[in-house]
Design a protein around this motif. Structure first.
Motif, PDB file in Angstrom:
ATOM      1  N   THR A   2       0.846  -1.190   0.000  1.00  0.00           N
ATOM      2  CA  THR A   2       0.000   0.000   0.000  1.00  0.00           C
ATOM      3  C   THR A   2       0.880   1.239   0.000  1.00  0.00           C
ATOM      4  O   THR A   2       2.057   1.193   0.343  1.00  0.00           O
ATOM      5  CB  THR A   2      -0.910   0.022   1.234  1.00  0.00           C
ATOM      6  OG1 THR A   2      -0.095   0.043   2.431  1.00  0.00           O
ATOM      7  CG2 THR A   2      -1.807  -1.204   1.265  1.00  0.00           C
ATOM      8  N   SER A   4       0.481   5.798   0.571  1.00  0.00           N
ATOM      9  CA  SER A   4      -0.364   6.921   0.970  1.00  0.00           C
ATOM     10  C   SER A   4      -0.218   8.033  -0.053  1.00  0.00           C
ATOM     11  O   SER A   4       0.893   8.425  -0.410  1.00  0.00           O
ATOM     12  CB  SER A   4       0.031   7.425   2.365  1.00  0.00           C
ATOM     13  OG  SER A   4      -0.223   6.430   3.340  1.00  0.00           O
ATOM     14  N   LEU A  22     -13.472   7.847  -4.836  1.00  0.00           N
ATOM     15  CA  LEU A  22     -12.518   6.813  -4.444  1.00  0.00           C
ATOM     16  C   LEU A  22     -13.228   5.620  -3.799  1.00  0.00           C
ATOM     17  O   LEU A  22     -12.907   4.463  -4.075  1.00  0.00           O
ATOM     18  CB  LEU A  22     -11.478   7.390  -3.487  1.00  0.00           C
ATOM     19  CG  LEU A  22     -10.534   8.453  -4.071  1.00  0.00           C
ATOM     20  CD1 LEU A  22      -9.625   9.013  -2.980  1.00  0.00           C
ATOM     21  CD2 LEU A  22      -9.686   7.882  -5.205  1.00  0.00           C
ATOM     22  N   ILE A  27     -12.114   1.576  -2.921  1.00  0.00           N
ATOM     23  CA  ILE A  27     -11.174   1.891  -1.842  1.00  0.00           C
ATOM     24  C   ILE A  27     -11.951   1.978  -0.531  1.00  0.00           C
ATOM     25  O   ILE A  27     -12.966   2.683  -0.462  1.00  0.00           O
ATOM     26  CB  ILE A  27     -10.436   3.206  -2.127  1.00  0.00           C
ATOM     27  CG1 ILE A  27      -9.618   3.060  -3.412  1.00  0.00           C
ATOM     28  CG2 ILE A  27      -9.553   3.609  -0.964  1.00  0.00           C
ATOM     29  CD1 ILE A  27      -8.914   4.328  -3.828  1.00  0.00           C
ATOM     30  N   VAL A  32      -9.589   6.549   3.574  1.00  0.00           N
ATOM     31  CA  VAL A  32      -9.601   7.901   2.998  1.00  0.00           C
ATOM     32  C   VAL A  32      -9.927   8.890   4.114  1.00  0.00           C
ATOM     33  O   VAL A  32     -11.003   8.846   4.696  1.00  0.00           O
ATOM     34  CB  VAL A  32     -10.628   8.009   1.857  1.00  0.00           C
ATOM     35  CG1 VAL A  32     -10.549   9.398   1.224  1.00  0.00           C
ATOM     36  CG2 VAL A  32     -10.390   6.943   0.803  1.00  0.00           C
ATOM     37  N   ALA A  84      -5.276   9.307   1.125  1.00  0.00           N
ATOM     38  CA  ALA A  84      -5.837   7.988   0.814  1.00  0.00           C
ATOM     39  C   ALA A  84      -4.746   6.927   0.906  1.00  0.00           C
ATOM     40  O   ALA A  84      -3.673   7.088   0.335  1.00  0.00           O
ATOM     41  CB  ALA A  84      -6.457   7.973  -0.587  1.00  0.00           C
ATOM     42  N   THR A  85      -5.017   5.873   1.649  1.00  0.00           N
ATOM     43  CA  THR A  85      -4.123   4.722   1.727  1.00  0.00           C
ATOM     44  C   THR A  85      -4.688   3.646   0.824  1.00  0.00           C
ATOM     45  O   THR A  85      -5.759   3.103   1.086  1.00  0.00           O
ATOM     46  CB  THR A  85      -4.018   4.212   3.171  1.00  0.00           C
ATOM     47  OG1 THR A  85      -3.552   5.282   4.022  1.00  0.00           O
ATOM     48  CG2 THR A  85      -3.048   3.047   3.253  1.00  0.00           C
ATOM     49  N   VAL A  86      -3.992   3.365  -0.279  1.00  0.00           N
ATOM     50  CA  VAL A  86      -4.540   2.496  -1.324  1.00  0.00           C
ATOM     51  C   VAL A  86      -3.552   1.393  -1.672  1.00  0.00           C
ATOM     52  O   VAL A  86      -2.350   1.516  -1.457  1.00  0.00           O
ATOM     53  CB  VAL A  86      -4.885   3.307  -2.596  1.00  0.00           C
ATOM     54  CG1 VAL A  86      -5.888   4.393  -2.277  1.00  0.00           C
ATOM     55  CG2 VAL A  86      -3.634   3.914  -3.205  1.00  0.00           C
ATOM     56  N   GLU A  87      -4.083   0.308  -2.206  1.00  0.00           N
ATOM     57  CA  GLU A  87      -3.250  -0.756  -2.756  1.00  0.00           C
ATOM     58  C   GLU A  87      -2.587  -0.261  -4.046  1.00  0.00           C
ATOM     59  O   GLU A  87      -3.062   0.668  -4.697  1.00  0.00           O
ATOM     60  CB  GLU A  87      -4.097  -1.991  -3.060  1.00  0.00           C
ATOM     61  CG  GLU A  87      -4.779  -2.606  -1.848  1.00  0.00           C
ATOM     62  CD  GLU A  87      -3.785  -3.309  -0.924  1.00  0.00           C
ATOM     63  OE1 GLU A  87      -2.685  -3.657  -1.397  1.00  0.00           O
ATOM     64  OE2 GLU A  87      -4.124  -3.514   0.251  1.00  0.00           O
ATOM     65  N   TYR A  90      -4.579   0.367  -7.196  1.00  0.00           N
ATOM     66  CA  TYR A  90      -5.484   1.503  -7.269  1.00  0.00           C
ATOM     67  C   TYR A  90      -4.749   2.837  -7.376  1.00  0.00           C
ATOM     68  O   TYR A  90      -5.386   3.884  -7.517  1.00  0.00           O
ATOM     69  CB  TYR A  90      -6.368   1.555  -6.012  1.00  0.00           C
ATOM     70  CG  TYR A  90      -7.448   0.507  -5.962  1.00  0.00           C
ATOM     71  CD1 TYR A  90      -8.678   0.714  -6.567  1.00  0.00           C
ATOM     72  CD2 TYR A  90      -7.246  -0.702  -5.312  1.00  0.00           C
ATOM     73  CE1 TYR A  90      -9.682  -0.240  -6.515  1.00  0.00           C
ATOM     74  CE2 TYR A  90      -8.242  -1.661  -5.256  1.00  0.00           C
ATOM     75  CZ  TYR A  90      -9.457  -1.419  -5.851  1.00  0.00           C
ATOM     76  OH  TYR A  90     -10.445  -2.369  -5.801  1.00  0.00           O
ATOM     77  N   THR A  94      -6.262   6.447  -8.514  1.00  0.00           N
ATOM     78  CA  THR A  94      -6.426   7.426  -7.442  1.00  0.00           C
ATOM     79  C   THR A  94      -5.839   8.769  -7.845  1.00  0.00           C
ATOM     80  O   THR A  94      -6.455   9.826  -7.633  1.00  0.00           O
ATOM     81  CB  THR A  94      -5.737   6.915  -6.161  1.00  0.00           C
ATOM     82  OG1 THR A  94      -6.356   5.685  -5.754  1.00  0.00           O
ATOM     83  CG2 THR A  94      -5.874   7.929  -5.036  1.00  0.00           C
ATOM     84  N   ARG A 174       3.681   1.358  -8.536  1.00  0.00           N
ATOM     85  CA  ARG A 174       2.474   1.753  -9.220  1.00  0.00           C
ATOM     86  C   ARG A 174       2.620   1.446 -10.704  1.00  0.00           C
ATOM     87  O   ARG A 174       3.730   1.461 -11.238  1.00  0.00           O
ATOM     88  CB  ARG A 174       2.131   3.234  -9.028  1.00  0.00           C
ATOM     89  CG  ARG A 174       3.126   4.196  -9.664  1.00  0.00           C
ATOM     90  CD  ARG A 174       2.615   5.612  -9.581  1.00  0.00           C
ATOM     91  NE  ARG A 174       3.559   6.548 -10.163  1.00  0.00           N
ATOM     92  CZ  ARG A 174       3.306   7.827 -10.372  1.00  0.00           C
ATOM     93  NH1 ARG A 174       2.140   8.314 -10.062  1.00  0.00           N
ATOM     94  NH2 ARG A 174       4.210   8.618 -10.904  1.00  0.00           N
TER      95      ARG A 174
END
Length: 297
Positions: A2, A4, A22, A27, A32, A84-87, A90, A94, A174
């Motif tokens: 993940t 941020s 999001l 997400i 978020v 937002a903390t995303v995989e 995503y 994002t 990413r």
């Protein structure tokens, strides 16, 4: 893994719209967070009306010191921050969504603020204290950024600590667009020729001179008689047949590669000098003690 992703907005409405988008793509809502400058308190001079103010609101967010000052200033000016903390899967989407809803270009905003006289220090951020001119000795050193003043020697102050800080390199991933292959089919025309042999039948009228005696069979010649012959000719008949003579496809292969990421990280070291001239240095790698003279701070 993940990562941020942080964005700043001029209005709370834009930030909430980005958050809703999001969440809509999958997400988790708990990942978020929105921090609004209108909710964390206002700042007057160097003192805030709430404990910690904008600066205190950012203490839970891991980011470089200069970014923390920049975002705190944005909150002080009424902005809204979204994190937002995303995989990794995503991340690219994002970034697109945050930009679609009008995220602020912080580099341009910082340049504008500095032209207005901003020094790069967020209002309400702790600053290093300066000891009075009459103080000749202290009970210990203070951490940079501490708001406490050093006490004269002999004053009971308990135990003071300087934190030893070390940056760690966090490497995320990413997906980015590195090129595109497009296969398109379309119809074209070309002239073709084929040779074919055709059969023709033609009719000719022949005349010849005859001088002979009339036979009994010829007596019927005085009756009406009709002879017919039809001309025939072949014509070429054209037809077309479509056949598949080949195929073109796109195949995507997935491979893995190892890439070395190089960057610089910082850490602090603490140096202690007693009145006998001994020097003790403490850092993230351990503690060393010697008799070398104390270096200036």
């Amino acid at each position: 893994m993940t990562q941020s992703i942080t964005a700043m907005y001029d209005t709370y409405t834009d930030a909430t719209a980005a958050k809703a988008k999001l969440v809509a793509i999958g997400i988790p809502e708990v990942g978020v967070r929105i921090l609004s400058g209108n909710e964390t308190g206002t700042t007057t001079g160097a003192a805030t009306t709430q404990e910690g103010g904008m600066w205190g609101s950012l203490k839970e967010f891991f980011m470089p010191e200069e970014d923390r000052h920049l975002h705190a200033e944005g909150l002080n000016r009424g902005g809204t921050m979204l994190t937002a903390t995303v995989e990794d899967g995503y991340a690219e989407r994002t970034y697109d969504i945050l930009e679609e809803h009008g995220s602020v270009d912080m580099d341009e905003r910082e340049a504008s603020w500095r032209k207005e006289g901003w020094t790069g220090q967020a209002a309400g951020a702790p600053v290093a204290a300066v000891a009075p001119a009459s103080t000749t000795a202290t009970t210990g050193l203070r951490a940079a950024g501490s708001t406490e003043t050093a006490a004269p020697r002999g004053t009971a102050q308990g135990t003071d600590y300087i934190p030893v800080v070390e940056e760690r390199l966090n490497v995320g991933k990413r997906m980015v667009d590195s090129g595109r292959v497009r296969v398109r089919s379309y119809a074209v025309e070309k002239d073709v020729s084929e040779n074919v042999t055709l059969h023709d039948e033609t009719v000719h009228v022949d005349r010849r001179v005859v001088d002979r005696a009339v036979t009994p069979d010829d007596m019927a010649l005085f009756e009406d008689k009709v002879i017919e012959a039809t001309e025939m000719r072949e014509q070429a008949v054209v037809s077309k047949e479509a056949r598949v003579v080949g195929e073109v496809g796109i195949r995507r292969d997935a491979t893995q590669r190892v890439e070395t990421v190089t960057d610089k990280v910082r850490h602090t070291e603490v140096e202690v000098a007693d009145e006998r001239g001994n020097v003790e240095r403490t850092g993230t790698a351990g503690t060393t003690t010697g008799t070398a003279p104390r270096k200036p701070v």
